[in-house]
Design an enzyme around this catalytic site. Structure first.
Site, short mmCIF file in Angstrom:
data_model
loop_
_atom_site.label_atom_id
_atom_site.label_comp_id
_atom_site.label_asym_id
_atom_site.label_seq_id
_atom_site.Cartn_x
_atom_site.Cartn_y
_atom_site.Cartn_z
N GLY A 225 38.28 -0.21 5.38
CA GLY A 225 37.75 1.09 5.01
C GLY A 225 38.40 2.16 5.86
O GLY A 225 39.28 1.87 6.69
N GLY B 244 37.50 1.82 9.66
CA GLY B 244 37.83 0.56 10.31
C GLY B 244 38.04 -0.53 9.28
O GLY B 244 38.38 -0.26 8.13
N THR C 144 37.15 -5.05 8.32
CA THR C 144 36.30 -6.21 8.52
C THR C 144 37.17 -7.45 8.65
O THR C 144 38.10 -7.64 7.86
CB THR C 144 35.32 -6.37 7.36
OG1 THR C 144 34.55 -5.18 7.23
CG2 THR C 144 34.39 -7.55 7.58
N ASP D 42 23.33 3.00 -1.76
CA ASP D 42 24.67 2.69 -2.28
C ASP D 42 24.68 1.31 -2.92
O ASP D 42 25.56 0.49 -2.66
CB ASP D 42 25.70 2.78 -1.15
CG ASP D 42 27.13 2.90 -1.69
OD1 ASP D 42 27.30 3.32 -2.86
OD2 ASP D 42 28.08 2.57 -0.95
N ASP E 54 -16.43 -11.35 -1.22
CA ASP E 54 -17.20 -10.68 -2.28
C ASP E 54 -16.30 -10.03 -3.32
O ASP E 54 -16.78 -9.34 -4.22
CB ASP E 54 -18.16 -9.65 -1.68
CG ASP E 54 -17.43 -8.56 -0.90
OD1 ASP E 54 -16.17 -8.61 -0.82
OD2 ASP E 54 -18.10 -7.65 -0.37
N LYS F 264 -15.88 0.24 0.07
CA LYS F 264 -15.12 -0.89 -0.44
C LYS F 264 -14.69 -0.61 -1.87
O LYS F 264 -15.24 0.25 -2.54
CB LYS F 264 -15.97 -2.17 -0.38
CG LYS F 264 -16.28 -2.65 1.03
CD LYS F 264 -17.08 -3.94 0.99
CE LYS F 264 -17.35 -4.45 2.41
NZ LYS F 264 -18.13 -5.72 2.38
N SER G 133 -13.91 24.08 -28.04
CA SER G 133 -14.81 25.23 -28.15
C SER G 133 -16.21 24.79 -28.57
O SER G 133 -17.20 25.47 -28.28
CB SER G 133 -14.27 26.24 -29.17
OG SER G 133 -14.06 25.62 -30.42
#
Length: 593
Positions: A150, A153, A155, A269, A461, A500, A566
């Protein structure tokens, strides 16, 4: 093949190639203020060049006549390293940006250099390029051959020399410090390492091992994936997968993306180049790589820096207001490509692609779509909805009829936290309206909601409380969740500490009206819900009270009159559906000059 790749700077005088990973000005802080739009209506861009790979015939059909090729070459559908040169190229957006910068900064002519990093950039000698990583890379690892490249740099394959990684094959992303010419570039590297460190524990996520540095480079040590990119496999199949084979791919993508999203990480991406296979085997697992454009995001946060790859970028990203839903759009584009072998949005320039993303609809009429199952088409459409609120989440997509498998676990969805939080802060009248809506839910929605309710581990419960939501997030937490402050949403759900919630009320609280509106059966659902509302929740309401419910002023009274009958002063069907939908107030977006 490549593991992860740095971002690059544009060739400013060339029209930008649409396949490239783009970063169109960032707007996160003073150093990343949004750049003015270009004359064509879209911001200027910078991009990531392609990896070193062998060429392939493109499987994507061109709308141009035979012999007319608008692409840099028919070679690779990925990210070409050169631009297509036409006799009369359109003016570069960067020229307009430079002029605007000159006016803003009071310069006769801005400094030449990358856009937008060049504005306000510190002199290189003033930048602190010390990351605090281990300085013993050479003692711990032995580098092998280069496997990808890239702008910042490259890989390489590697092997561990000692410790737990001794003799283990590895991948090392080497980022040149000499090319970190701004504080933003340095921070991008820090964030990528932080993300890779923080995200851990998912089988479809590339594994991070170590980060080192020396005077010249930063080294990110990761798992080596030797099976090549998803893009290469698409090309090897002539551009199209069967539905069954596509499902295998999409299930893996959705699984890892759902994991990232609940951690508060948006990838930004997602594309076939960023999924690598662990081996050359046909049934090898995929791994998501390259978090160079990714970021942490809080549950209610909106991002505004435009990043991604043109063919996969979501409409709301171009509008500078987006969240994790942008990743879902990208998955929709990938699914479309897998099923038919062509891109849903295409143009010969980047700005043309952006216009298509914003305005055009994908083609589901041409071959092979007539032979694709209705469930698969519906799945893609539910991901490629231009309204991000109507898109499925990654967790929801896993329960869609096209992919549904009751034996497969469904991941926790951060969306239910957002929806329950809004429900808890809603008025009693609004809660009555959504309770009626939940009684008309489709079976598809109930499958998803039952799965999410089980993940909250209800008490004996059959009820859940705030503690259930807390513990569910804690069970899924990584360091990324703490960094993105996802747990902050629990504080906004405080009303649940004193009560709850059973499954019926949970369904009401965790139902999205917007997502239901995306269904073909929405009108039937709304009519059935209104019948429940008439019996249990509808009451006399004045125009003034309705306006207060919707946070509207007197100027909206004339519109709201049509929502109230209405005869008895109650909401009619139109009023009920509009009330459920709510009103979105948007600040005007300045038009480009």
């Amino acid at each position: 093949m490549g593991q992860c790749y740095g971002k690059t700077n544009p060739t400013a005088e060339n029209d930008h190639d649409p396949n490239t990973t783009t970063i169109i000005s960032s707007a996160g802080d003073a150093a990343r203020s949004p750049a003015p739009s270009a004359a064509n209506g879209f911001p200027s861009v910078k991009s990531t060049p392609a990896r070193n790979s062998s060429t392939h015939p493109s499987p994507w059909p061109s709308p141009y006549p035979h012999g007319v090729n608008p692409s840099p070459s028919p070679a690779r559908a990925s990210t070409p390293r050169r631009f297509f040169r036409r006799p009369f190229p359109p003016p570069s957006p960067a020229k307009h940006i430079r002029a605007s910068l000159a006016k803003r900064l009071g310069q006769a002519k801005p400094k030449e250099g990358p856009i937008p990093e060049d504005r306000g950039a510190e002199p290189e000698q003033a930048l602190d390029k010390s990351f605090g990583y281990s300085k013993s890379f050479g003692a711990k690892y032995e580098l092998g051959k280069e496997v990808g490249r890239g702008h910042f740099g490259h890989t390489c394959s590697a092997r561990g020399k000692k410790g737990e990684l001794k003799d283990q094959p590895l991948a090392v992303k080497i980022i040149s410090k000499a090319k970190m010419t701004t504080a933003i570039a340095i921070e991008d590297v820090r964030r990528e390492v932080k993300l890779l460190k923080a995200l851990s524990g998912h089988k479809h996520l590339v594994r991070f091992y170590d980060a080192c540095e020396d005077a010249n480079n930063v080294y990110i040590v990761m798992e080596l994936c030797e099976g090549g990119e998803l893009l290469d496999r698409i090309l090897s199949r002539g551009g199209r997968y069967t539905e069954e084979d596509a499902k295998v791919i999409i299930l893996q993508i959705l699984s890892v993306v759902a994991f990232c999203h609940v951690q508060g990480v948006v990838h930004r991406d997602l594309k076939p180049e960023n999924f690598l296979f662990t081996s050359r085997s046909e049934d090898a697992d995929m791994k998501l790589i390259d978090f160079g454009l990714s970021d942490f995001i809080r549950p209610d946060e909106r991002l505004n820096d435009i990043v991604g790859s043109a063919y996969y970028v979501a409409p709301e990203v171009l509008h500078r207001s987006y969240s994790v839903e942008a990743d879902i759009w990208s998955i929709g584009v990938i699914t479309y490509i897998l099923l038919c072998g062509s891109r849903p949005f295409w143009a010969r320039t980047e700005s043309g692609i952006f216009r298509a993303v914003l305005r055009a609809d994908p083609n589901f009429d041409d071959l092979p779509w007539p032979s694709v199952t209705p469930e698969a088409k519906d799945f893609v459409k539910r991901l490629l909805n231009k309204d991000y609120r109507k898109r499925m989440t990654a967790a929801q997509a896993l329960t869609h009829p096209w992919l549904r498998d009751d034996s497969r676990p469904i991941p926790l969805d951060i969306l239910i936290y957002k929806l329950v939080k809004s429900y808890l802060h809603a008025t009693p009248f609004k809660r009555a309206a959504v309770k009626a809506l939940s009684k008309a839910l489709t079976e598809e929605q109930l499958v998803y909601l039952r799965a999410q309710f089980r993940l909250l581990e209800p008490n004996r419960d059959g009820h859940i409380s705030l503690d259930n939501f807390k513990m569910a997030l804690a069970r899924h937490a990584t360091d990324a969740m703490r960094e993105s402050r996802v747990l902050d949403i629990i504080h906004m759900m405080e009303p649940l500490a004193y009560r709850k919630m059973d499954f019926e009320e949970f369904c009401a609280a965790a139902t999205s009206t917007y997502q239901l509106e995306a269904l073909d059966r929405w009108e039937d659902i709304a009519s059935a819900a209104f019948e429940h509302f008439e019996r249990e929740g509808n009451r006399v309401i004045s125009i003034e009270e309705l306006a207060r419910e919707l946070n509207l002023g007197p100027s909206a009274y004339s519109i709201l009159r049509d929502w109230i009958r209405s005869s008895d002063g109650k909401l009619n069907l139109l009023g009920y559906t509009k009330f459920l939908h709510g009103v979105t107030l948007r600040s005007p977006v300045p038009r480009p000059r």
